[in-house]
Design an enzyme around this catalytic site. Structure first.
Site, PDB file in Angstrom:
ATOM      1  N   SER A  29       0.805  -1.222   0.000  1.00 35.14           N
ATOM      2  CA  SER A  29       0.000   0.000   0.000  1.00 35.14           C
ATOM      3  C   SER A  29       0.835   1.269   0.000  1.00 35.14           C
ATOM      4  O   SER A  29       0.365   2.313  -0.459  1.00 35.14           O
ATOM      5  CB  SER A  29      -0.928   0.014   1.214  1.00 35.14           C
ATOM      6  OG  SER A  29      -0.187  -0.076   2.422  1.00 35.14           O
ATOM      7  N   GLY A  63      -1.803  -4.244   1.436  1.00 38.78           N
ATOM      8  CA  GLY A  63      -1.884  -5.423   2.273  1.00 38.78           C
ATOM      9  C   GLY A  63      -1.056  -6.601   1.832  1.00 38.78           C
ATOM     10  O   GLY A  63      -1.151  -7.673   2.435  1.00 38.78           O
ATOM     11  N   ASN A  95       4.472  -5.526   5.359  1.00 39.25           N
ATOM     12  CA  ASN A  95       3.529  -6.586   5.741  1.00 39.25           C
ATOM     13  C   ASN A  95       4.183  -7.956   5.876  1.00 39.25           C
ATOM     14  O   ASN A  95       3.487  -8.959   6.003  1.00 39.25           O
ATOM     15  CB  ASN A  95       2.402  -6.685   4.697  1.00 39.25           C
ATOM     16  CG  ASN A  95       1.627  -5.403   4.570  1.00 39.25           C
ATOM     17  OD1 ASN A  95       1.197  -4.820   5.561  1.00 39.25           O
ATOM     18  ND2 ASN A  95       1.448  -4.941   3.339  1.00 39.25           N
ATOM     19  N   ASP A 214      -2.251   7.211  10.270  1.00 31.91           N
ATOM     20  CA  ASP A 214      -1.386   6.275  10.976  1.00 31.91           C
ATOM     21  C   ASP A 214       0.069   6.601  10.661  1.00 31.91           C
ATOM     22  O   ASP A 214       0.348   7.612  10.027  1.00 31.91           O
ATOM     23  CB  ASP A 214      -1.733   4.819  10.624  1.00 31.91           C
ATOM     24  CG  ASP A 214      -1.603   4.513   9.137  1.00 31.91           C
ATOM     25  OD1 ASP A 214      -0.830   5.214   8.439  1.00 31.91           O
ATOM     26  OD2 ASP A 214      -2.259   3.577   8.638  1.00 31.91           O
ATOM     27  N   HIS A 217       0.950   5.211   6.233  1.00 37.28           N
ATOM     28  CA  HIS A 217       0.357   5.620   4.957  1.00 37.28           C
ATOM     29  C   HIS A 217       0.336   7.129   4.802  1.00 37.28           C
ATOM     30  O   HIS A 217       0.015   7.863   5.740  1.00 37.28           O
ATOM     31  CB  HIS A 217      -1.058   5.050   4.839  1.00 37.28           C
ATOM     32  CG  HIS A 217      -1.081   3.559   4.908  1.00 37.28           C
ATOM     33  ND1 HIS A 217      -1.457   2.881   6.050  1.00 37.28           N
ATOM     34  CD2 HIS A 217      -0.727   2.626   3.993  1.00 37.28           C
ATOM     35  CE1 HIS A 217      -1.365   1.572   5.832  1.00 37.28           C
ATOM     36  NE2 HIS A 217      -0.913   1.390   4.592  1.00 37.28           N
TER      37      HIS A 217
END
Length: 255
Positions: A29, A63, A95, A214, A217
């Protein structure tokens, strides 16, 4: 087939038959269109094209890890699409870390060995053998090179995590990205370090505005700053993609 899948298929097919070279992006992402999925989020891959004189096809998706990108066949899609002379930038890490007691479908076996494996338990109680981060990425690199593609191993970007005015030390996947580049004989760009350099120049308070939801991102402005940092890394490399930078690309700030 969903519209988004149709759109992706059309984009890849168009790029495959276009004249000249193309840059393909494989990542998560932080690189993908739409970034983390919240309003106003975007990934840096969406901003790379403004610095190049050849097209960019962003195949990153939120993700995903090196393992899930492999198991879902997304690397195979790029491998089957690239022409000799095309470029592929691979960037994972956010991830790819170890999960809890139940496999999340994304983690890799801990370690930098190509043959490193682990057995993890799925939610239904069954077990599955997983491989290391280098295993998944090296396999993709070697398959892409066999098609004549020019591959770049790029390390993951940093989170907006600071301590005493300094961004946190890089996670192990930054080193893994360098290891796979060394093993496969391709260019390594320490995107993590170049973003840290840029964020230090911009300042912690200003960087905070890039991460409104967050610590991972970015907003479009943040994504653009991360893309600029990648271009700076490219300028400091000997990769042939450097010759495809336009005037905006050759003039990005940094050292």
């Amino acid at each position: 087939m969903h519209f988004s899948t149709l759109a992706t298929t059309f984009t890849v097919a168009f790029a495959a038959f276009a004249n000249g070279q193309t840059v393909y992006l494989a990542g998560d992402s932080t690189m993908a269109k739409g970034g983390g999925g919240f309003t106003g989020s975007d990934g840096w891959g969406q901003y790379l094209g403004q610095f190049l004189n050849i097209p960019v096809v962003n195949m990153a998706i939120g993700g995903r890890s090196a393992r899930s990108f492999t198991e879902e066949g997304r690397f195979n899609t790029i491998i089957n699409t690239v022409k000799s002379g095309d470029f592929v930038v691979i960037e994972f890490g956010h991830n790819d870390g170890s999960a809890g007691a139940v496999d999340n479908g994304r983690q890799s076996a801990v370690g930098d060995g190509y043959d490193t494996t682990a057995i993890v338990t799925k939610s239904d109680g069954s077990t599955v053998l997983i491989h290391s981060f280098p295993y998944y990425v090296q396999n993709a690199i070697n398959a892409l090179k066999a098609k004549g593609a020019i591959v770049i191993s790029s390390s993951q970007t940093p989170n907006n995590t600071w301590e005493n005015g300094v961004i946190a030390a890089p996670p192990r996947f930054v080193g893994y990205a360098q290891i796979v580049a060394s093993r496969t004989g391709i260019t390594y760009i320490n995107h993590y370090a170049y973003v840290v350099q840029a964020f230090k120049r911009i300042g912690q308070n200003n960087v905070a505005a890039y991460f409104p939801v967050d610590h991972t991102h970015t907003t479009p402005a943040g994504a653009n700053a991360v893309a600029v940092a990648f271009v700076r890394g490219l300028l400091c490399s000997n990769n042939p993609l450097r010759s495809k930078l336009n005037s905006a690309g050759t003039s990005v700030p940094g050292e």
